[in-house]
Motif scaffolding. Structure first.
Motif, PDB file in Angstrom:
ATOM      1  N   PHE A 148       0.824  -1.207   0.000  1.00 28.64           N
ATOM      2  CA  PHE A 148       0.000   0.000   0.000  1.00 28.64           C
ATOM      3  C   PHE A 148       0.861   1.261   0.000  1.00 28.64           C
ATOM      4  CE2 PHE A 148      -2.493  -3.408   1.858  1.00 28.64           C
ATOM      5  CZ  PHE A 148      -3.547  -3.413   0.961  1.00 28.64           C
ATOM      6  N   GLY A 149       0.441   2.228  -0.811  1.00 29.91           N
ATOM      7  CA  GLY A 149       1.161   3.485  -0.917  1.00 29.91           C
ATOM      8  C   GLY A 149       2.294   3.472  -1.928  1.00 29.91           C
ATOM      9  N   ARG A 150       2.447   2.391  -2.660  1.00 32.19           N
ATOM     10  CA  ARG A 150       3.553   2.271  -3.616  1.00 32.19           C
ATOM     11  C   ARG A 150       3.140   2.580  -5.057  1.00 32.19           C
ATOM     12  NH1 ARG A 150       8.104  -0.516  -1.500  1.00 32.19           N
ATOM     13  NH2 ARG A 150       7.747  -1.363   0.570  1.00 32.19           N
ATOM     14  N   ALA A 151       1.885   2.314  -5.411  1.00 34.31           N
ATOM     15  CA  ALA A 151       1.428   2.531  -6.788  1.00 34.31           C
ATOM     16  C   ALA A 151       1.328   4.023  -7.089  1.00 34.31           C
ATOM     17  CB  ALA A 151       0.073   1.857  -7.011  1.00 34.31           C
ATOM     18  N   ARG A 152       1.609   4.356  -8.328  1.00 35.71           N
ATOM     19  CA  ARG A 152       1.503   5.720  -8.865  1.00 35.71           C
ATOM     20  C   ARG A 152       2.471   6.718  -8.219  1.00 35.71           C
ATOM     21  NH1 ARG A 152      -3.879   3.977  -8.445  1.00 35.71           N
ATOM     22  NH2 ARG A 152      -4.711   3.409 -10.466  1.00 35.71           N
ATOM     23  N   PHE A 153       3.589   6.223  -7.747  1.00 39.16           N
ATOM     24  CA  PHE A 153       4.661   7.098  -7.281  1.00 39.16           C
ATOM     25  C   PHE A 153       5.249   7.773  -8.517  1.00 39.16           C
ATOM     26  CE2 PHE A 153       9.200   7.781  -6.430  1.00 39.16           C
ATOM     27  CZ  PHE A 153       9.137   8.478  -5.237  1.00 39.16           C
ATOM     28  N   SER A 154       5.727   8.998  -8.380  1.00 41.51           N
ATOM     29  CA  SER A 154       6.404   9.667  -9.484  1.00 41.51           C
ATOM     30  C   SER A 154       7.778  10.114  -9.018  1.00 41.51           C
ATOM     31  CB  SER A 154       5.606  10.879  -9.971  1.00 41.51           C
ATOM     32  OG  SER A 154       6.399  11.640 -10.870  1.00 41.51           O
ATOM     33  N   ASN A 155       8.797   9.469  -9.545  1.00 41.45           N
ATOM     34  CA  ASN A 155      10.154   9.851  -9.175  1.00 41.45           C
ATOM     35  C   ASN A 155      10.451  11.281  -9.620  1.00 41.45           C
ATOM     36  OD1 ASN A 155      13.074   9.898 -10.352  1.00 41.45           O
ATOM     37  ND2 ASN A 155      11.830   9.051 -11.972  1.00 41.45           N
ATOM     38  N   LYS A 156       9.923  11.689 -10.780  1.00 42.09           N
ATOM     39  CA  LYS A 156      10.150  13.066 -11.246  1.00 42.09           C
ATOM     40  C   LYS A 156       9.504  14.075 -10.297  1.00 42.09           C
ATOM     41  CE  LYS A 156       8.959  12.867 -15.725  1.00 42.09           C
ATOM     42  NZ  LYS A 156       8.920  13.168 -17.176  1.00 42.09           N
ATOM     43  N   ALA A 157       8.262  13.812  -9.866  1.00 44.22           N
ATOM     44  CA  ALA A 157       7.571  14.722  -8.946  1.00 44.22           C
ATOM     45  C   ALA A 157       8.278  14.755  -7.600  1.00 44.22           C
ATOM     46  CB  ALA A 157       6.115  14.304  -8.771  1.00 44.22           C
ATOM     47  N   PHE A 158       8.735  13.600  -7.119  1.00 46.23           N
ATOM     48  CA  PHE A 158       9.449  13.535  -5.846  1.00 46.23           C
ATOM     49  C   PHE A 158      10.744  14.344  -5.938  1.00 46.23           C
ATOM     50  CE2 PHE A 158      12.288  11.718  -2.689  1.00 46.23           C
ATOM     51  CZ  PHE A 158      11.463  11.605  -1.570  1.00 46.23           C
ATOM     52  N   ALA A 159      11.482  14.167  -7.033  1.00 43.61           N
ATOM     53  CA  ALA A 159      12.738  14.903  -7.218  1.00 43.61           C
ATOM     54  C   ALA A 159      12.493  16.406  -7.295  1.00 43.61           C
ATOM     55  CB  ALA A 159      13.450  14.411  -8.480  1.00 43.61           C
ATOM     56  N   ARG A 160      11.421  16.824  -7.966  1.00 46.96           N
ATOM     57  CA  ARG A 160      11.084  18.261  -8.020  1.00 46.96           C
ATOM     58  C   ARG A 160      10.724  18.793  -6.633  1.00 46.96           C
ATOM     59  NH1 ARG A 160       8.689  16.967 -12.891  1.00 46.96           N
ATOM     60  NH2 ARG A 160       6.663  16.659 -11.914  1.00 46.96           N
ATOM     61  N   LYS A 161       9.877  18.053  -5.932  1.00 50.16           N
ATOM     62  CA  LYS A 161       9.393  18.480  -4.609  1.00 50.16           C
ATOM     63  C   LYS A 161      10.550  18.714  -3.638  1.00 50.16           C
ATOM     64  CE  LYS A 161       6.247  17.035  -0.929  1.00 50.16           C
ATOM     65  NZ  LYS A 161       5.248  16.012  -0.530  1.00 50.16           N
ATOM     66  N   TYR A 162      11.564  17.844  -3.694  1.00 48.96           N
ATOM     67  CA  TYR A 162      12.683  17.944  -2.757  1.00 48.96           C
ATOM     68  C   TYR A 162      13.946  18.510  -3.403  1.00 48.96           C
ATOM     69  CZ  TYR A 162       9.524  15.587   0.340  1.00 48.96           C
ATOM     70  OH  TYR A 162       8.423  15.285   1.116  1.00 48.96           O
ATOM     71  N   ASN A 163      13.776  19.147  -4.590  1.00 48.46           N
ATOM     72  CA  ASN A 163      14.861  19.866  -5.238  1.00 48.46           C
ATOM     73  C   ASN A 163      16.102  18.985  -5.463  1.00 48.46           C
ATOM     74  OD1 ASN A 163      15.768  22.211  -6.457  1.00 48.46           O
ATOM     75  ND2 ASN A 163      16.633  23.027  -4.566  1.00 48.46           N
ATOM     76  N   LEU A 164      15.882  17.781  -5.988  1.00 49.03           N
ATOM     77  CA  LEU A 164      16.977  16.833  -6.159  1.00 49.03           C
ATOM     78  C   LEU A 164      17.724  16.977  -7.473  1.00 49.03           C
ATOM     79  CD1 LEU A 164      15.288  13.625  -4.701  1.00 49.03           C
ATOM     80  CD2 LEU A 164      16.830  15.227  -3.542  1.00 49.03           C
ATOM     81  N   GLY A 165      17.083  17.489  -8.494  1.00 49.90           N
ATOM     82  CA  GLY A 165      17.760  17.667  -9.778  1.00 49.90           C
ATOM     83  C   GLY A 165      17.976  16.355 -10.514  1.00 49.90           C
ATOM     84  N   GLN A 166      18.940  16.358 -11.415  1.00 49.78           N
ATOM     85  CA  GLN A 166      19.258  15.204 -12.253  1.00 49.78           C
ATOM     86  C   GLN A 166      19.853  14.074 -11.408  1.00 49.78           C
ATOM     87  OE1 GLN A 166      22.174  16.116 -15.241  1.00 49.78           O
ATOM     88  NE2 GLN A 166      21.912  14.181 -16.313  1.00 49.78           N
ATOM     89  N   ALA A 167      19.501  12.834 -11.725  1.00 49.29           N
ATOM     90  CA  ALA A 167      20.097  11.689 -11.035  1.00 49.29           C
ATOM     91  C   ALA A 167      21.598  11.657 -11.306  1.00 49.29           C
ATOM     92  CB  ALA A 167      19.452  10.385 -11.507  1.00 49.29           C
ATOM     93  N   VAL A 168      22.386  11.464 -10.236  1.00 49.87           N
ATOM     94  CA  VAL A 168      23.840  11.392 -10.404  1.00 49.87           C
ATOM     95  C   VAL A 168      24.276  10.005 -10.849  1.00 49.87           C
ATOM     96  CG1 VAL A 168      24.330  13.274  -8.801  1.00 49.87           C
ATOM     97  CG2 VAL A 168      24.287  10.912  -7.944  1.00 49.87           C
ATOM     98  N   ALA A 169      23.419   9.000 -10.608  1.00 49.10           N
ATOM     99  CA  ALA A 169      23.742   7.641 -11.041  1.00 49.10           C
ATOM    100  C   ALA A 169      22.441   6.862 -11.228  1.00 49.10           C
ATOM    101  CB  ALA A 169      24.640   6.941 -10.020  1.00 49.10           C
ATOM    102  N   GLY A 170      22.491   5.886 -12.108  1.00 49.03           N
ATOM    103  CA  GLY A 170      21.315   5.057 -12.340  1.00 49.03           C
ATOM    104  C   GLY A 170      21.679   3.767 -13.036  1.00 49.03           C
ATOM    105  N   ASN A 171      20.780   2.797 -12.898  1.00 49.66           N
ATOM    106  CA  ASN A 171      20.948   1.528 -13.583  1.00 49.66           C
ATOM    107  C   ASN A 171      19.561   0.932 -13.782  1.00 49.66           C
ATOM    108  OD1 ASN A 171      22.072  -0.849 -14.699  1.00 49.66           O
ATOM    109  ND2 ASN A 171      23.797  -0.779 -13.264  1.00 49.66           N
TER     110      ASN A 171
END
Length: 181
Positions: A135-158
């Motif tokens: 519960f609480g996991r569906a429809r998460f938005s990583n882009k919205a989360f990053a905007r909300k907390y001012n995270l910017g571009q991912a420094v690493a990913g896979n």
């Protein structure tokens, strides 16, 4: 990562570098196909960046419940904030880790693991999610989360791909989750 159609649906731009990910000692190459039973345990992560900064780590499935029907996009599999470099366990877990669990017959799902450099220590408003809860996991938005907390571009990913195997029903029982409801 862009070859797997993540931009712009999941990311605005490619992560700066490739995140080193190991599942049960196996080094992940971007795009590897891994079985759910192989990724059931929290992976080891390593990234290069500022050793004095804090980081947010996020793992999502943009293909929930399937690549053709992604109405639950993005399904959140893991979220940790305020992690020191290369030490996810030193951070604050917002959503406990759950491995891949694609429903039977839905084909390959993309699982994206991202690391964002934080500008400062953050305190999230979102409720914490146990590793035993779906519960609480569906429809998460990583882009919205990053905007909300001012995270910017991912420094690493896979990214890895996975499809149903006989471990998935065990995962669903642990989560008290039925994908058809």
């Amino acid at each position: 990562m862009d070859k797997l159609d993540l931009i712009p649906e999941v990311l605005d731009e490619e992560p700066i570098s490739v995140l080193k990910v190991k599942f049960q000692g196996r080094l992940l190459k971007p795009g590897d196909v891994l079985r759910p039973k192989t990724v059931k345990l929290v992976p080891e992560l390593e990234w290069l960046n500022d050793e004095t900064a804090l980081y947010t780590v996020c793992m999502i499935d943009p293909d929930a419940p399937s690549r053709n029907d992604h109405r639950f996009r993005e399904f959140l599999h893991w979220l940790v904030i305020n992690a020191p470099i290369n030490r996810v366990k030193g951070g604050t877990t917002v959503a406990g880790y759950i491995g891949a669990g694609p429903p039977k017959g839905t084909g390959l799902h993309r699982y994206v693991i991202l690391v964002f450099k934080q500008r400062e220590k953050i305190k999230v408003e979102e409720a914490k999610i146990s590793r035993y809860s779906a519960f609480g996991r569906a429809r998460f938005s990583n882009k919205a989360f990053a905007r909300k907390y001012n995270l910017g571009q991912a420094v690493a990913g896979n990214i890895f791909l996975s499809e149903w195997d006989d471990y998935v029903p065990k995962l669903y029982r642990r989560l008290e989750f039925c994908p058809n409801h």
